[in-house]
Design an enzyme around this catalytic site. Sequence first.
Site, PDB file in Angstrom:
ATOM      1  N   PRO A   9       0.799  -1.231   0.000  1.00  0.00           N
ATOM      2  CA  PRO A   9       0.000   0.000   0.000  1.00  0.00           C
ATOM      3  C   PRO A   9       0.829   1.279   0.000  1.00  0.00           C
ATOM      4  CG  PRO A   9      -0.794  -1.526   1.669  1.00  0.00           C
ATOM      5  CD  PRO A   9       0.437  -2.138   1.079  1.00  0.00           C
ATOM      6  N   ASN A  10       0.368   2.222  -0.764  1.00  0.00           N
ATOM      7  CA  ASN A  10       0.906   3.593  -0.829  1.00  0.00           C
ATOM      8  C   ASN A  10       2.243   3.728  -1.543  1.00  0.00           C
ATOM      9  OD1 ASN A  10      -1.281   4.850   0.679  1.00  0.00           O
ATOM     10  ND2 ASN A  10      -0.476   3.728   2.430  1.00  0.00           N
ATOM     11  N   ARG A  48       5.080  11.094  -2.127  1.00  0.00           N
ATOM     12  CA  ARG A  48       4.785  10.767  -0.732  1.00  0.00           C
ATOM     13  C   ARG A  48       6.031  10.963   0.146  1.00  0.00           C
ATOM     14  NH1 ARG A  48       4.650   4.598   1.403  1.00  0.00           N
ATOM     15  NH2 ARG A  48       3.910   5.065   3.486  1.00  0.00           N
ATOM     16  N   TYR A  69      11.280   8.927   1.771  1.00  0.00           N
ATOM     17  CA  TYR A  69      11.345   7.901   0.725  1.00  0.00           C
ATOM     18  C   TYR A  69      12.082   8.341  -0.537  1.00  0.00           C
ATOM     19  CZ  TYR A  69       7.893   5.722   3.758  1.00  0.00           C
ATOM     20  OH  TYR A  69       7.257   5.163   4.840  1.00  0.00           O
ATOM     21  N   ASN A 106       8.150  -5.555  -0.665  1.00  0.00           N
ATOM     22  CA  ASN A 106       8.070  -4.398   0.234  1.00  0.00           C
ATOM     23  C   ASN A 106       6.589  -4.252   0.566  1.00  0.00           C
ATOM     24  OD1 ASN A 106       7.872  -1.986   1.546  1.00  0.00           O
ATOM     25  ND2 ASN A 106       9.208  -0.859   0.141  1.00  0.00           N
ATOM     26  N   ALA A 122       3.076  -0.584   4.963  1.00  0.00           N
ATOM     27  CA  ALA A 122       2.651  -0.656   6.363  1.00  0.00           C
ATOM     28  C   ALA A 122       2.154  -2.047   6.758  1.00  0.00           C
ATOM     29  CB  ALA A 122       1.563   0.385   6.631  1.00  0.00           C
ATOM     30  N   HIS A 153       3.937  -4.513   9.221  1.00  0.00           N
ATOM     31  CA  HIS A 153       3.923  -4.451  10.675  1.00  0.00           C
ATOM     32  C   HIS A 153       2.740  -5.183  11.305  1.00  0.00           C
ATOM     33  CE1 HIS A 153       7.027  -1.686   9.623  1.00  0.00           C
ATOM     34  NE2 HIS A 153       6.176  -0.855   9.035  1.00  0.00           N
ATOM     35  N   ASP A 180       1.613 -15.640   6.570  1.00  0.00           N
ATOM     36  CA  ASP A 180       1.213 -17.033   6.335  1.00  0.00           C
ATOM     37  C   ASP A 180       1.346 -17.422   4.857  1.00  0.00           C
ATOM     38  OD1 ASP A 180       0.704 -17.391   8.995  1.00  0.00           O
ATOM     39  OD2 ASP A 180      -1.484 -17.386   8.819  1.00  0.00           O
ATOM     40  N   GLU A 218      12.733  -9.509   2.049  1.00  0.00           N
ATOM     41  CA  GLU A 218      11.953  -8.365   2.552  1.00  0.00           C
ATOM     42  C   GLU A 218      12.748  -7.092   2.251  1.00  0.00           C
ATOM     43  OE1 GLU A 218      11.812  -8.156   6.796  1.00  0.00           O
ATOM     44  OE2 GLU A 218      10.285  -6.582   6.812  1.00  0.00           O
ATOM     45  N   HIS A 228      12.787  -2.669   2.348  1.00  0.00           N
ATOM     46  CA  HIS A 228      12.232  -1.366   2.727  1.00  0.00           C
ATOM     47  C   HIS A 228      13.168  -0.254   2.303  1.00  0.00           C
ATOM     48  CE1 HIS A 228       9.133  -3.292   5.041  1.00  0.00           C
ATOM     49  NE2 HIS A 228      10.056  -4.069   5.558  1.00  0.00           N
ATOM     50  N   ARG A 251      12.381   4.468  13.131  1.00  0.00           N
ATOM     51  CA  ARG A 251      11.188   5.325  13.045  1.00  0.00           C
ATOM     52  C   ARG A 251      10.243   5.041  14.218  1.00  0.00           C
ATOM     53  NH1 ARG A 251       9.069   4.900   7.077  1.00  0.00           N
ATOM     54  NH2 ARG A 251       7.847   6.692   7.784  1.00  0.00           N
ATOM     55  N   ARG A 268       6.536   0.641  13.911  1.00  0.00           N
ATOM     56  CA  ARG A 268       7.198   0.094  12.711  1.00  0.00           C
ATOM     57  C   ARG A 268       8.330  -0.869  13.074  1.00  0.00           C
ATOM     58  NH1 ARG A 268       5.529   3.566   8.313  1.00  0.00           N
ATOM     59  NH2 ARG A 268       5.005   5.617   9.144  1.00  0.00           N
TER      60      ARG A 268
END
Length: 144
Positions: free
Chosen positions: A10-11, A18, A23, A74, A77, A80, A87, A98, A100, A107, A111
């Site tokens: 998301p986002n 953003r 970022y 990635n 949010a 978290h 799963d 993973e 980021h 932060r 997070r």
Amino acid sequence: MKQVLLISGPNLNLLGEREPEIYGESTLDDYVTRAESVAAEYGYELIHRQYNDEGSIVEEIQLARNTYLGIIINPGALTHYGWSIHDALAAFEGPVIELHLSNPNARESWRHTSVVAPVATGSIIGLGGYGYELAVHALADALK
Ligand code: DQA
């Protein structure tokens, strides 16, 4: 061609607009292009999918089981608290990286937990767009 999957949560479609102080000013397309060109060096085709909802990410990971050699994710949010992503990744047999842009551990405290990290082969955090290149190198190494 051998295919690997990059999933953006998301986002991340808003990258470039953003919170650029966190970022950066590059867009998601810029980061994907960097990942694609490293993937090509290894003879992999990198397929990218971005979703703003958890269910679509779970479905993509389920489909990946028979399609992709490995996954870079990635989850935004959802990192978290997205236990259904945890799963789904646990049921994926290949390597999972993973990724980021920022360092979530530096932060807000919410997070600091990643529900993805326990089912990831490894995590690349806090290195900005360079992380997209490193994630492909790490995935290719895991696939050797
Ligand atoms: C992020 C970190 C997450 O905490 C955040 O919610 C994001 C982006 C990153 O790439 O730094 O959306 O995954």
